[in-house]
Motif scaffolding. Structure first.
Motif, PDB file in Angstrom:
ATOM      1  N   ARG A  57       0.821  -1.214   0.000  1.00  0.00           N
ATOM      2  CA  ARG A  57       0.000   0.000   0.000  1.00  0.00           C
ATOM      3  C   ARG A  57       0.855   1.264   0.000  1.00  0.00           C
ATOM      4  O   ARG A  57       0.503   2.257  -0.639  1.00  0.00           O
ATOM      5  CB  ARG A  57      -0.928   0.015   1.223  1.00  0.00           C
ATOM      6  N   LYS A  58       1.983   1.236   0.698  1.00  0.00           N
ATOM      7  CA  LYS A  58       2.776   2.444   0.878  1.00  0.00           C
ATOM      8  C   LYS A  58       3.844   2.645  -0.195  1.00  0.00           C
ATOM      9  O   LYS A  58       4.389   3.747  -0.322  1.00  0.00           O
ATOM     10  CB  LYS A  58       3.451   2.421   2.258  1.00  0.00           C
ATOM     11  N   ALA A  59       4.155   1.621  -0.956  1.00  0.00           N
ATOM     12  CA  ALA A  59       5.240   1.708  -1.939  1.00  0.00           C
ATOM     13  C   ALA A  59       4.944   2.749  -3.016  1.00  0.00           C
ATOM     14  O   ALA A  59       3.805   2.952  -3.421  1.00  0.00           O
ATOM     15  CB  ALA A  59       5.453   0.344  -2.587  1.00  0.00           C
ATOM     16  N   ASP A  60       6.012   3.402  -3.482  1.00  0.00           N
ATOM     17  CA  ASP A  60       5.883   4.290  -4.637  1.00  0.00           C
ATOM     18  C   ASP A  60       5.795   3.480  -5.922  1.00  0.00           C
ATOM     19  O   ASP A  60       5.176   3.915  -6.894  1.00  0.00           O
ATOM     20  CB  ASP A  60       7.087   5.241  -4.705  1.00  0.00           C
ATOM     21  N   LEU A  61       6.422   2.300  -5.920  1.00  0.00           N
ATOM     22  CA  LEU A  61       6.346   1.399  -7.061  1.00  0.00           C
ATOM     23  C   LEU A  61       6.494  -0.022  -6.554  1.00  0.00           C
ATOM     24  O   LEU A  61       7.308  -0.289  -5.667  1.00  0.00           O
ATOM     25  CB  LEU A  61       7.445   1.729  -8.083  1.00  0.00           C
ATOM     26  N   VAL A  62       5.704  -0.949  -7.121  1.00  0.00           N
ATOM     27  CA  VAL A  62       5.767  -2.358  -6.740  1.00  0.00           C
ATOM     28  C   VAL A  62       6.281  -3.183  -7.916  1.00  0.00           C
ATOM     29  O   VAL A  62       5.779  -3.065  -9.037  1.00  0.00           O
ATOM     30  CB  VAL A  62       4.385  -2.899  -6.308  1.00  0.00           C
ATOM     31  N   ILE A  63       7.303  -3.993  -7.648  1.00  0.00           N
ATOM     32  CA  ILE A  63       7.779  -4.966  -8.626  1.00  0.00           C
ATOM     33  C   ILE A  63       7.085  -6.289  -8.321  1.00  0.00           C
ATOM     34  O   ILE A  63       7.255  -6.850  -7.240  1.00  0.00           O
ATOM     35  CB  ILE A  63       9.301  -5.155  -8.527  1.00  0.00           C
ATOM     36  N   VAL A  64       6.274  -6.767  -9.267  1.00  0.00           N
ATOM     37  CA  VAL A  64       5.599  -8.053  -9.113  1.00  0.00           C
ATOM     38  C   VAL A  64       6.395  -9.092  -9.897  1.00  0.00           C
ATOM     39  O   VAL A  64       6.556  -8.978 -11.107  1.00  0.00           O
ATOM     40  CB  VAL A  64       4.152  -7.994  -9.633  1.00  0.00           C
ATOM     41  N   ASN A  65       6.910 -10.081  -9.195  1.00  0.00           N
ATOM     42  CA  ASN A  65       7.746 -11.113  -9.799  1.00  0.00           C
ATOM     43  C   ASN A  65       6.925 -12.368 -10.074  1.00  0.00           C
ATOM     44  O   ASN A  65       6.302 -12.915  -9.156  1.00  0.00           O
ATOM     45  CB  ASN A  65       8.910 -11.454  -8.870  1.00  0.00           C
ATOM     46  N   LEU A  66       6.942 -12.822 -11.324  1.00  0.00           N
ATOM     47  CA  LEU A  66       6.210 -14.020 -11.712  1.00  0.00           C
ATOM     48  C   LEU A  66       7.154 -14.994 -12.403  1.00  0.00           C
ATOM     49  O   LEU A  66       8.025 -14.576 -13.171  1.00  0.00           O
ATOM     50  CB  LEU A  66       5.068 -13.680 -12.677  1.00  0.00           C
ATOM     51  N   PRO A  67       6.987 -16.308 -12.166  1.00  0.00           N
ATOM     52  CA  PRO A  67       7.790 -17.282 -12.901  1.00  0.00           C
ATOM     53  C   PRO A  67       7.250 -17.432 -14.324  1.00  0.00           C
ATOM     54  O   PRO A  67       6.111 -17.029 -14.606  1.00  0.00           O
ATOM     55  CB  PRO A  67       7.587 -18.571 -12.097  1.00  0.00           C
ATOM     56  N   GLN A  68       8.041 -18.006 -15.201  1.00  0.00           N
ATOM     57  CA  GLN A  68       7.581 -18.250 -16.577  1.00  0.00           C
ATOM     58  C   GLN A  68       6.739 -19.517 -16.576  1.00  0.00           C
ATOM     59  O   GLN A  68       7.087 -20.540 -17.148  1.00  0.00           O
ATOM     60  CB  GLN A  68       8.777 -18.378 -17.520  1.00  0.00           C
TER      61      GLN A  68
ATOM     62  N   LYS B 266      -4.282  -2.367  -6.264  1.00  0.00           N
ATOM     63  CA  LYS B 266      -5.180  -1.590  -7.116  1.00  0.00           C
ATOM     64  C   LYS B 266      -4.831  -0.107  -7.051  1.00  0.00           C
ATOM     65  O   LYS B 266      -4.719   0.487  -5.981  1.00  0.00           O
ATOM     66  CB  LYS B 266      -6.633  -1.803  -6.683  1.00  0.00           C
ATOM     67  N   GLY B 267      -4.622   0.480  -8.231  1.00  0.00           N
ATOM     68  CA  GLY B 267      -4.280   1.892  -8.312  1.00  0.00           C
ATOM     69  C   GLY B 267      -2.813   2.186  -8.082  1.00  0.00           C
ATOM     70  O   GLY B 267      -2.415   3.347  -8.090  1.00  0.00           O
ATOM     71  N   LYS B 268      -1.972   1.146  -7.877  1.00  0.00           N
ATOM     72  CA  LYS B 268      -0.554   1.347  -7.624  1.00  0.00           C
ATOM     73  C   LYS B 268       0.245   1.370  -8.929  1.00  0.00           C
ATOM     74  O   LYS B 268      -0.185   0.839  -9.942  1.00  0.00           O
ATOM     75  CB  LYS B 268       0.000   0.214  -6.751  1.00  0.00           C
ATOM     76  N   GLU B 269       1.415   2.002  -8.859  1.00  0.00           N
ATOM     77  CA  GLU B 269       2.371   1.899  -9.952  1.00  0.00           C
ATOM     78  C   GLU B 269       3.024   0.515  -9.857  1.00  0.00           C
ATOM     79  O   GLU B 269       3.626   0.179  -8.839  1.00  0.00           O
ATOM     80  CB  GLU B 269       3.444   2.990  -9.839  1.00  0.00           C
ATOM     81  N   ILE B 270       2.884  -0.277 -10.918  1.00  0.00           N
ATOM     82  CA  ILE B 270       3.362  -1.657 -10.896  1.00  0.00           C
ATOM     83  C   ILE B 270       4.206  -1.932 -12.138  1.00  0.00           C
ATOM     84  O   ILE B 270       3.885  -1.480 -13.229  1.00  0.00           O
ATOM     85  CB  ILE B 270       2.173  -2.646 -10.875  1.00  0.00           C
ATOM     86  N   VAL B 271       5.265  -2.700 -11.958  1.00  0.00           N
ATOM     87  CA  VAL B 271       6.005  -3.261 -13.074  1.00  0.00           C
ATOM     88  C   VAL B 271       6.075  -4.770 -12.831  1.00  0.00           C
ATOM     89  O   VAL B 271       6.373  -5.217 -11.723  1.00  0.00           O
ATOM     90  CB  VAL B 271       7.410  -2.638 -13.208  1.00  0.00           C
ATOM     91  N   ILE B 272       5.747  -5.545 -13.856  1.00  0.00           N
ATOM     92  CA  ILE B 272       5.686  -6.999 -13.730  1.00  0.00           C
ATOM     93  C   ILE B 272       6.897  -7.621 -14.411  1.00  0.00           C
ATOM     94  O   ILE B 272       7.199  -7.317 -15.565  1.00  0.00           O
ATOM     95  CB  ILE B 272       4.381  -7.543 -14.346  1.00  0.00           C
ATOM     96  N   LEU B 273       7.605  -8.487 -13.672  1.00  0.00           N
ATOM     97  CA  LEU B 273       8.793  -9.151 -14.200  1.00  0.00           C
ATOM     98  C   LEU B 273       8.523 -10.642 -14.386  1.00  0.00           C
ATOM     99  O   LEU B 273       7.961 -11.288 -13.498  1.00  0.00           O
ATOM    100  CB  LEU B 273       9.973  -8.972 -13.252  1.00  0.00           C
ATOM    101  N   ILE B 274       8.925 -11.172 -15.532  1.00  0.00           N
ATOM    102  CA  ILE B 274       8.912 -12.618 -15.761  1.00  0.00           C
ATOM    103  C   ILE B 274      10.321 -13.104 -15.458  1.00  0.00           C
ATOM    104  O   ILE B 274      11.264 -12.836 -16.204  1.00  0.00           O
ATOM    105  CB  ILE B 274       8.502 -12.967 -17.202  1.00  0.00           C
ATOM    106  N   SER B 275      10.464 -13.804 -14.351  1.00  0.00           N
ATOM    107  CA  SER B 275      11.782 -14.128 -13.810  1.00  0.00           C
ATOM    108  C   SER B 275      12.450 -15.289 -14.539  1.00  0.00           C
ATOM    109  O   SER B 275      11.773 -16.199 -15.038  1.00  0.00           O
ATOM    110  CB  SER B 275      11.661 -14.482 -12.329  1.00  0.00           C
ATOM    111  N   GLN B 276      13.793 -15.241 -14.586  1.00  0.00           N
ATOM    112  CA  GLN B 276      14.602 -16.302 -15.182  1.00  0.00           C
ATOM    113  C   GLN B 276      14.042 -16.692 -16.553  1.00  0.00           C
ATOM    114  O   GLN B 276      13.887 -17.865 -16.881  1.00  0.00           O
ATOM    115  CB  GLN B 276      14.663 -17.510 -14.240  1.00  0.00           C
TER     116      GLN B 276
END
Length: 268
Positions: free
Chosen positions: A144-155, A174-184
Motif C-alpha cells: 500500500r505504501k510503496a511508490d512502485l511495486v515490482i511483481v515477480n512471476l515465474p515463466q 489496485k491503483g498502484k504503480e506496478i512493473v511486472i517481471l517474468i523471472s529467469q
C-alpha cells in the motif's frame, strides 16, 4: 524524500523475488548517481544479505540492521542521519544494505511506517524485498505504501494466468504503480514474452529478466557484489550481457516512472 520500491510475488519460492531485487538494486547503484538502500522484512530466513556476501548473524543483529533501528525508534532516538551507522556498505556512496529481522514487532504499523519514513529521508531510493503472498501484514502494508511495486512471476502459464485473472492480484495493488517481471526468462520456453504482453498485459508493463547461469553461479557463491562491479568496469559483449540488458530496460523504466535522473551518458 526518497522513493520506496517493494519487490513482491504472489507465489512463494518460484519467482526469484530476492535475486531480482538484489540484481536490480546492484545494477541501478552502479549506473545511476542516487544513493540507495536495500533491505528485507521477512520474518524467516532471507538470502538477501548472503547474496551480497554479508553474513548477518544473530550476535550482530542487536547492533546493526532493522533490529537496531527498532531499538532506537522505541527509545525515540531514531533519526534519518543515524540510519547509515547501522547498515553494511555494498558500493560506497551508492548502495547500502540494512539487515532484516526476525522480530515480529515489525508487524506493528506505527513502527513500520516510522522505519520507512527515516530510511526514505536518508536515501534517494529504498529497495525492499517483501515476503511473498498476502498472509503477512507487513507485506500488505508495504504494498500500500510503496511508490512502485515490482511483481515477480515465474515463466509458468498457470501462475501468470492466475495473477492476471485477478485471483492472485491483491486489493493492495489496485491503483498502484506496478512493473511486472517474468523471472529467469528463457526465450525458448513458452509462454514467450510477446504472447504474455499481448494476452495479459492490459494496464501494467511486463518485462523479462533473462536467465543467466553466470548470475546464478554468483548467487550460489554469494558473489554478486563483485560480479556487478566487474560488469560495470567491462566492455560490452560479456557472457552475461543478455541478463544485464534486461536489467537495464527495467531500471530505465523505474528511473523514468519515479522521475529520477536519466541514465548517465558515456564519454565519447
Amino acid at each position: 524524500m526518497g522513493k520506496t520500491i517493494v519487490s513482491w510475488s504472489p507465489v512463494h519460492g518460484q519467482a526469484a523475488t530476492t535475486s531480482n531485487v538484489a540484481a536490480l538494486a546492484a545494477h541501478f547503484a552502479l549506473t545511476y548517481t542516487h544513493q540507495s538502500l536495500i533491505t528485507h522484512t521477512q520474518l524467516t530466513y532471507s538470502t538477501l544479505e548472503s547474496l551480497f556476501g554479508k553474513e548477518m548473524t544473530a550476535s550482530r543483529g542487536f547492533d546493526s540492521g532493522i533490529e537496531a533501528l527498532e531499538r532506537l525508534a522505541k527509545s525515540r532516538y531514531l533519526k534519518a542521519e543515524a540510519v547509515r551507522d547501522y547498515t553494511e556498505t555494498v558500493y560506497r556512496g551508492r548502495l547500502d544494505l540494512l539487515g532484516g529481522t526476525q522480530n515480529q514487532s515489525l508487524e506493528t504499523p506505527q513502527l513500520l511506517e516510522l522505519l520507512l519514513e527515516v530510511t526514505e529521508d536518508a536515501y534517494d531510493l529504498v529497495w525492499v524485498d517483501a515476503h511473498s503472498g498476502t498472509r503477512s501484514n507487513t507485506s500488505r502494508r508495504l504494498l500500500r505504501k510503496a511508490d512502485l511495486v515490482i511483481v515477480n512471476l515465474p515463466q509458468n502459464r498457470y501462475v501468470i494466468e492466475q495473477f492476471f485473472s485477478g485471483e492472485g492480484f491483491p486489493p493492495e495493488l489496485k491503483g498502484k504503480e506496478i512493473v511486472i517481471l517474468i523471472s529467469q526468462y528463457d526465450k525458448d520456453v513458452k509462454p514467450g514474452i510477446s504472447k504474455i504482453k499481448r494476452k495479459y498485459s492490459k494496464e501494467h508493463p511486463v518485462f523479462p529478466i533473462n536467465y543467466s547461469s553466470k548470475f546464478k553461479d554468483s548467487s550460489n557463491s554469494f558473489g554478486i557484489t563483485e560480479l556487478f562491479y566487474r560488469v560495470a568496469n567491462s566492455n560490452k559483449g560479456l557472457e552475461i550481457q543478455d541478463f544485464i540488458d534486461s536489467l537495464t530496460v527495467v531500471n530505465k523504466y523505474i528511473a523514468k516512472k519515479l522521475e529520477l535522473e536519466v541514465i548517465e551518458e558515456e564519454d565519447e
